[in-house]
Design a protein around this motif. Structure first.
Motif, short mmCIF file in Angstrom:
data_model
loop_
_atom_site.label_atom_id
_atom_site.label_comp_id
_atom_site.label_asym_id
_atom_site.label_seq_id
_atom_site.Cartn_x
_atom_site.Cartn_y
_atom_site.Cartn_z
N ARG A 10 22.43 14.23 -25.02
CA ARG A 10 23.14 12.98 -25.32
C ARG A 10 22.36 11.83 -24.69
O ARG A 10 21.99 11.88 -23.52
CB ARG A 10 24.56 13.02 -24.76
CG ARG A 10 25.39 14.20 -25.23
CD ARG A 10 26.72 14.25 -24.51
NE ARG A 10 27.61 13.18 -24.94
CZ ARG A 10 28.54 13.33 -25.87
NH1 ARG A 10 28.71 14.49 -26.47
NH2 ARG A 10 29.32 12.32 -26.20
N GLU A 17 25.89 5.37 -27.93
CA GLU A 17 25.30 6.70 -28.00
C GLU A 17 24.54 6.87 -29.31
O GLU A 17 25.07 6.57 -30.39
CB GLU A 17 26.39 7.77 -27.90
CG GLU A 17 25.83 9.17 -27.70
CD GLU A 17 26.90 10.16 -27.30
OE1 GLU A 17 27.01 10.47 -26.10
OE2 GLU A 17 27.62 10.62 -28.21
N THR A 20 23.93 12.67 -30.17
CA THR A 20 25.26 13.19 -29.88
C THR A 20 25.22 14.71 -29.82
O THR A 20 25.21 15.39 -30.86
CB THR A 20 26.26 12.75 -30.97
OG1 THR A 20 26.21 11.33 -31.09
CG2 THR A 20 27.67 13.16 -30.61
#
Length: 255
Positions: A10, A17, A20
């Motif tokens: 991550r 973000e 993922t």
């Protein structure tokens, strides 16, 4: 285990973000892997994580060593990264810039000046740019800077070579020269990962193609199985006819 293993990574920028829980199948030594996908898919972000330029959570193991926890010097010895955009303002000659890159590795800091210079000149010669050795780096054209930057990466003989659009500024002749050199390094046991936007280049140059979408792995494998009408529709949002050639190339006709 020899090779590269990426699990549950991550990473992102300023609270956003990009990757993922990204996990990839093991990447074997001696092979060229192409990362493809639309803008924002996480391709360059992943390279920056592997190079230690971006913090991340998860596990990235190179020959069993977790790069995310490795000391900077240990990572520098094993990993080399060539960015897509090379800094223009560098007050060194090309050979001096390559020597500086060589000495970035702890193993090479103690090399004699003569030995370091010889290694640097050999790297430039392999890329057919020895004539640029004494030219100031900041006077190079975009394509010349790209070649010099690749020499900086190759001179260190890393275990893992990361290339972000390595031929974007090169003409056809130098594209083939670069890929020939990268393939030769891979045959010696190096792991090569390159980001490419050109799907035809990915099909022709890479042993394995990995498609990223939305920070996750969408598909991986041989280009024939990965670069398909379904992939283009679901990942790129376009309808196209995909034809693969007998020599491993691909022709894409957008409808």
């Amino acid at each position: 285990m020899a090779g590269l293993e990426i699990e549950n990574v991550r990473a992102g920028y300023r609270g956003r973000e990009v990757l993922t829980d990204l996990s990839l199948p093991p990447i074997e030594q001696g092979r060229i892997t192409a990362l493809v996908g639309p803008n924002g898919a996480g391709k360059t972000t992943l390279l920056r994580v592997l190079a230690g330029l971006l913090p991340a959570c998860g596990s990235v193991r190179l020959d069993g060593l977790n790069l995310l926890d490795a000391p900077t010097g240990e990572r520098a010895r094993k990993v080399a990264f060539m960015p897509q955009f090379v800094p223009q303002r560098l007050s060194l000659t090309v050979v001096e810039a390559v020597i500086a890159a060589l000495r970035a590795s702890p193993m090479d800091m103690e090399r004699t000046s003569v030995d370091a210079q010889q290694r640097a000149l050999e790297a430039l010669d392999r890329l057919k740019i020895l004539d640029l050795a004494l030219q100031p780096f900041d006077t190079l054209s975009g394509g010349q800077r790209q070649l010099a930057s690749l020499a900086q990466a190759l001179v260190r003989q890393p275990r893992l070579l990361l290339l972000d659009e390595p031929t974007s500024a090169l003409d056809l002749r130098y594209q083939q020269q670069v890929i020939a050199n990268v393939r030769e390094e891979a045959r010696k046991g190096m792991i090569v990962i390159m980001v490419l936007h050109d799907l035809q280049a990915a099909a022709s140059w890479a042993d394995t193609v990995m498609v990223l979408s939305g920070g996750r792995l969408f598909a991986h494998g041989h280009s024939r199985d990965v670069i398909t009408t379904l992939t283009l529709r679901q990942v790129y949002g376009i309808d196209a006819v995909v034809e693969h050639t007998a020599r491993g190339g691909v022709h894409i006709q957008v409808e």
